[in-house]
Design a protein around this motif. Structure first.
Motif, short mmCIF file in Angstrom:
data_model
loop_
_atom_site.label_atom_id
_atom_site.label_comp_id
_atom_site.label_asym_id
_atom_site.label_seq_id
_atom_site.Cartn_x
_atom_site.Cartn_y
_atom_site.Cartn_z
N VAL A 128 0.66 -1.47 -0.25
CA VAL A 128 -0.07 0.05 0.08
C VAL A 128 0.89 1.13 -0.10
O VAL A 128 0.74 2.33 -0.72
CB VAL A 128 -1.53 0.50 1.48
N GLY A 170 2.08 1.80 -3.08
CA GLY A 170 1.46 2.04 -4.51
C GLY A 170 1.14 0.62 -4.95
O GLY A 170 0.69 1.26 -6.51
N TRP A 171 1.60 -0.33 -5.22
CA TRP A 171 1.37 -1.72 -5.75
C TRP A 171 -0.27 -2.17 -5.10
O TRP A 171 -0.85 -2.65 -6.47
CB TRP A 171 2.22 -2.51 -5.42
N HIS A 192 -4.13 -0.73 -3.94
CA HIS A 192 -4.81 0.80 -2.93
C HIS A 192 -5.21 0.05 -1.81
O HIS A 192 -6.02 -0.57 -2.06
CB HIS A 192 -6.06 1.01 -4.10
N ARG A 193 -5.55 1.49 -0.82
CA ARG A 193 -5.95 0.73 0.54
C ARG A 193 -7.44 0.02 0.38
O ARG A 193 -7.75 -0.58 0.98
CB ARG A 193 -5.76 2.24 1.13
N SER A 194 -8.15 0.10 -0.59
CA SER A 194 -10.01 -0.06 -1.25
C SER A 194 -9.45 -1.86 -1.36
O SER A 194 -10.36 -1.83 -1.19
CB SER A 194 -10.22 0.94 -1.70
N GLU A 195 -8.03 -1.79 -2.53
CA GLU A 195 -7.76 -3.05 -3.12
C GLU A 195 -7.95 -4.09 -1.54
O GLU A 195 -8.53 -4.80 -1.64
CB GLU A 195 -6.76 -3.01 -3.44
#
Length: 84
Positions: free
Chosen positions: A29, A32-33, A35-38
């Motif tokens: 996270v 940037g690999w 996303h926090r929502s993912e």
């Protein structure tokens, strides 16, 4: 710090599944690999799975793995984060 206080067991199991593959979900996270929502979707999927006992047993016996067990609903999502 990234954590899921409302689903601590699912967060721990999801993080553990990444760890055995050599993936830090928190670092993914931050880098940037992922996303926090993912990540939230991975934790929610784990919480809804109903295999927590089986998962914890597998993690307890597994320090490293090349793949996650077939019963893991996050298998594809976490394995996709493994550096190749």
């Amino acid at each position: 710090m990234i954590g899921y206080g409302e689903a601590p067991m699912a967060w721990g199991l999801t993080r553990g599944m990444g760890r055995v593959l050599g993936v830090s979900l928190t670092d993914a996270v931050v880098a940037g690999w992922l996303h926090r929502s993912e990540l939230a979707v991975l934790v929610e999927r784990c919480q809804a799975c109903g295999q927590a006992e089986r998962c914890a047993g597998w993690l307890g016996r597994t320090a490293q793995a090349e793949a996650l067990p077939e019963f893991c609903p996050n298998k594809a999502g976490i394995e996709a984060l493994v550096p190749r």
